[in-house]
Write a protein that holds these residues in place. Sequence first.
Motif, PDB file in Angstrom:
ATOM      1  N   UNK A  37      -1.441  28.168 -10.982  1.00  0.00           N
ATOM      2  CA  UNK A  37      -0.982  26.870 -10.481  1.00  0.00           C
ATOM      3  C   UNK A  37       0.545  26.874 -10.520  1.00  0.00           C
ATOM      4  N   UNK A  38       1.149  26.403  -9.438  1.00  0.00           N
ATOM      5  CA  UNK A  38       2.598  26.336  -9.400  1.00  0.00           C
ATOM      6  C   UNK A  38       3.208  27.512  -8.672  1.00  0.00           C
ATOM      7  N   UNK A  47      -0.559  21.350 -13.925  1.00  0.00           N
ATOM      8  CA  UNK A  47      -2.013  21.498 -13.943  1.00  0.00           C
ATOM      9  C   UNK A  47      -2.472  22.078 -15.287  1.00  0.00           C
ATOM     10  N   UNK A  48      -3.629  21.616 -15.757  1.00  0.00           N
ATOM     11  CA  UNK A  48      -4.215  22.202 -16.960  1.00  0.00           C
ATOM     12  C   UNK A  48      -4.618  23.643 -16.678  1.00  0.00           C
ATOM     13  N   UNK A  49      -4.403  24.508 -17.657  1.00  0.00           N
ATOM     14  CA  UNK A  49      -4.762  25.914 -17.512  1.00  0.00           C
ATOM     15  C   UNK A  49      -4.896  26.519 -18.905  1.00  0.00           C
ATOM     16  N   UNK A  70      -0.143  19.771 -24.403  1.00  0.00           N
ATOM     17  CA  UNK A  70      -1.569  19.455 -24.228  1.00  0.00           C
ATOM     18  C   UNK A  70      -2.135  19.946 -22.897  1.00  0.00           C
ATOM     19  N   UNK A  71      -1.340  20.695 -22.139  1.00  0.00           N
ATOM     20  CA  UNK A  71      -1.801  21.144 -20.817  1.00  0.00           C
ATOM     21  C   UNK A  71      -2.433  22.534 -20.838  1.00  0.00           C
ATOM     22  N   UNK A  72      -2.365  23.226 -21.981  1.00  0.00           N
ATOM     23  CA  UNK A  72      -2.961  24.549 -22.041  1.00  0.00           C
ATOM     24  C   UNK A  72      -3.276  24.972 -23.460  1.00  0.00           C
TER      25      UNK A  72
END
Length: 252
Positions: A37-38, A47-49, A70-72
């Motif tokens: 993502x990106x 984006x969460x990953x 908190x996104x990964x």
Amino acid sequence: MSTPNQSRTVASVSVVGPGRVGRAASAALRAAGYIVHGPSGRGDAVERADVVLLCVPDREIAAVSAAVRDRGRFVGHTSGATPLAGTDADFGLHPLRAFVGDEGSAAFEGIGCAIAGTSPDALGLAEELALAVGGRPFEVRDDQRAGYHAAASIASNFLVTLEDAAEAMAEASGLPAAEFRGHLVPLVRGTVENWAEHGPRAALTGPIARGDEETVRSQRAAVSTTAPELLALFDELAARTRILARTEESPA
């Protein structure tokens, strides 16, 4: 180029930072089979990953790593100088390369990648990502990082500064710098190749290496007369070169 998918511990990466490194990392990771993502820019949603990889300026790493924590599962950065301590990053992966444009998916192929981790799992992940994109990982601890990055700057950034000084000296002597650059390039490339193959002492040539101080004095006089702003640099480099050549004569 990449490790087998079944041996990987993560499947997806969100890249933060749309600059040269961010674009190159996104392309390389995507080509290696990761879901990427990106790269996302300032103000974009991340984006969460499995992994959030920060390709942002050093001064922003602490704040951005906290914001995306908190996104990964893992957060990493690509800075060479920034230690992991004092940030919310789990690992570091610094590509030892000068990025000047859109190098594409092969940007990491065959280059050194300095890795670090706050845990064995994080360090292992950094190694996994580096290998997946074709890099050659080696560990650099937080206490080694400033010296490591200084060495890289001397080897790469200062080399460009030195070549600029060479062009300035040529121009001061009446040689057109841009045209003369074309003649210097093969010399510099050959020197770098000799250094890579034989090491610095064996690769050293020129008047200081052969003890020809009369020529060095003539060079110094030309610098002093036509480009005096370069004289301190010339003297320091001559002194360091004498140490490398194991001579002790004075430039004056």
